[in-house]
Design an enzyme around this catalytic site. Structure first.
Site, PDB file in Angstrom:
ATOM      1  N   HIS A  92       0.835  -1.204   0.000  1.00  0.00           N
ATOM      2  CA  HIS A  92       0.000   0.000   0.000  1.00  0.00           C
ATOM      3  C   HIS A  92       0.871   1.256   0.000  1.00  0.00           C
ATOM      4  O   HIS A  92       0.644   2.173  -0.796  1.00  0.00           O
ATOM      5  CB  HIS A  92      -0.904   0.006   1.230  1.00  0.00           C
ATOM      6  CG  HIS A  92      -1.644   1.290   1.435  1.00  0.00           C
ATOM      7  ND1 HIS A  92      -2.889   1.524   0.883  1.00  0.00           N
ATOM      8  CD2 HIS A  92      -1.306   2.427   2.107  1.00  0.00           C
ATOM      9  CE1 HIS A  92      -3.284   2.743   1.217  1.00  0.00           C
ATOM     10  NE2 HIS A  92      -2.345   3.309   1.954  1.00  0.00           N
ATOM     11  N   GLU A  93       1.863   1.281   0.872  1.00  0.00           N
ATOM     12  CA  GLU A  93       2.741   2.454   0.931  1.00  0.00           C
ATOM     13  C   GLU A  93       3.556   2.594  -0.359  1.00  0.00           C
ATOM     14  O   GLU A  93       3.815   3.710  -0.821  1.00  0.00           O
ATOM     15  CB  GLU A  93       3.667   2.371   2.147  1.00  0.00           C
ATOM     16  CG  GLU A  93       2.950   2.336   3.493  1.00  0.00           C
ATOM     17  CD  GLU A  93       1.981   3.489   3.686  1.00  0.00           C
ATOM     18  OE1 GLU A  93       2.187   4.565   3.085  1.00  0.00           O
ATOM     19  OE2 GLU A  93       1.006   3.324   4.438  1.00  0.00           O
ATOM     20  N   HIS A  96       1.788   4.501  -2.984  1.00  0.00           N
ATOM     21  CA  HIS A  96       1.922   5.965  -2.953  1.00  0.00           C
ATOM     22  C   HIS A  96       3.153   6.423  -3.737  1.00  0.00           C
ATOM     23  O   HIS A  96       3.124   7.467  -4.396  1.00  0.00           O
ATOM     24  CB  HIS A  96       2.029   6.460  -1.506  1.00  0.00           C
ATOM     25  CG  HIS A  96       0.750   6.346  -0.735  1.00  0.00           C
ATOM     26  ND1 HIS A  96      -0.454   6.824  -1.215  1.00  0.00           N
ATOM     27  CD2 HIS A  96       0.489   5.816   0.491  1.00  0.00           C
ATOM     28  CE1 HIS A  96      -1.399   6.593  -0.324  1.00  0.00           C
ATOM     29  NE2 HIS A  96      -0.858   5.985   0.717  1.00  0.00           N
ATOM     30  N   HIS A 100       3.207   8.882  -6.949  1.00  0.00           N
ATOM     31  CA  HIS A 100       4.105  10.032  -7.060  1.00  0.00           C
ATOM     32  C   HIS A 100       4.838  10.008  -8.399  1.00  0.00           C
ATOM     33  O   HIS A 100       4.958  11.039  -9.077  1.00  0.00           O
ATOM     34  CB  HIS A 100       5.105  10.010  -5.907  1.00  0.00           C
ATOM     35  CG  HIS A 100       5.894  11.263  -5.769  1.00  0.00           C
ATOM     36  ND1 HIS A 100       7.080  11.343  -5.074  1.00  0.00           N
ATOM     37  CD2 HIS A 100       5.681  12.530  -6.250  1.00  0.00           C
ATOM     38  CE1 HIS A 100       7.549  12.572  -5.119  1.00  0.00           C
ATOM     39  NE2 HIS A 100       6.733  13.312  -5.828  1.00  0.00           N
TER      40      HIS A 100
END
Length: 219
Positions: A92-93, A96, A100
């Site tokens: 999940h992280e 991100h 980006h």
């Protein structure tokens, strides 16, 4: 009292659900045998991202990706963990970081509004004491401005978090880091975590409504 319940109850229920999902699936070892850090590194390498640093943070549930420094911070249980929960959170992280790289619009918008949100949050004690306790008009109006920005921030956050989870679920299966029959555990963990952001939005919106009602009463 009803607004007070709306502010507190969803957040409490969301946290209970998150804790239950983490407790269960942190004890289920993923058959791939990868740690969260290894999974994150593998995913980043597969999508061609080589400038993001993965680091361990000592903060419990402090997992996050910082687009300013391009650092992906994972808590010890995720960084070193080989569980279904650890791989789900790490992916999940990593989602991100992929957002980006692709200049995902909601993430860009959240990055733009973060400094303003951090600035207005400094006025929260004044809002609580002057607005809610003493009903001073100036502080009620300040609170309306503060919580309007917070609601906007929470609204922008929802698509960012849901999209990161969606990316994580797809990536984990395609990469083989998580087997098909292990995906329900990933779904439980990530869906429960997503509810905390929904609860935060509800709480902020209810607080804003309460301040608006106080303002109307003062008039």
């Amino acid at each position: 009292m009803l607004l007070f319940a709306v502010i507190l109850v969803p957040g409490i229920l969301a946290q209970i659900r998150v804790q239950a999902a983490l407790k269960k699936y942190s004890q289920v070892r993923a058959r791939s045998g990868r740690t969260g850090a290894e999974a994150a590194a593998e995913i980043l390498n597969d999508v061609g991202i080589h400038d993001v640093e993965i680091e361990r943070t000592n903060s419990f549930l402090g997992d996050h990706y910082d687009p300013r420094t391009k650092k992906l911070a994972l808590s010890p249980d995720v960084y070193d963990g080989e569980s279904v929960a650890a791989l789900g959170i790490a992916a999940h992280e990593t989602g991100h970081a992929i957002q980006h790289q692709h200049a995902y619009a909601p993430l860009q918008a959240r990055m733009a509004i973060v400094p303003s949100t951090m600035f207005v949050s400094k006025f929260m004690p004044l809002v609580v004491i002057g607005g809610f306790w003493f009903h001073i008009p100036m502080f009620i109006n300040l609170g309306i401005a503060v919580y309007t920005l917070i609601v906007i921030f929470q609204l922008i956050t929802l698509p960012v978090e849901f999209d990161a989870s969606s990316r994580a679920k797809v990536i984990l299966q395609k990469s083989g880091l998580i087997a098909r029959d292990e995906m329900p555990g990933v779904n439980r963990v990530l869906n429960a975590a997503a509810l905390t952001y929904v609860a935060a939005l509800i709480a902020a919106a209810a607080t804003l409504l309460q301040l608006v009602m106080l303002s109307q009463r003062r008039r």
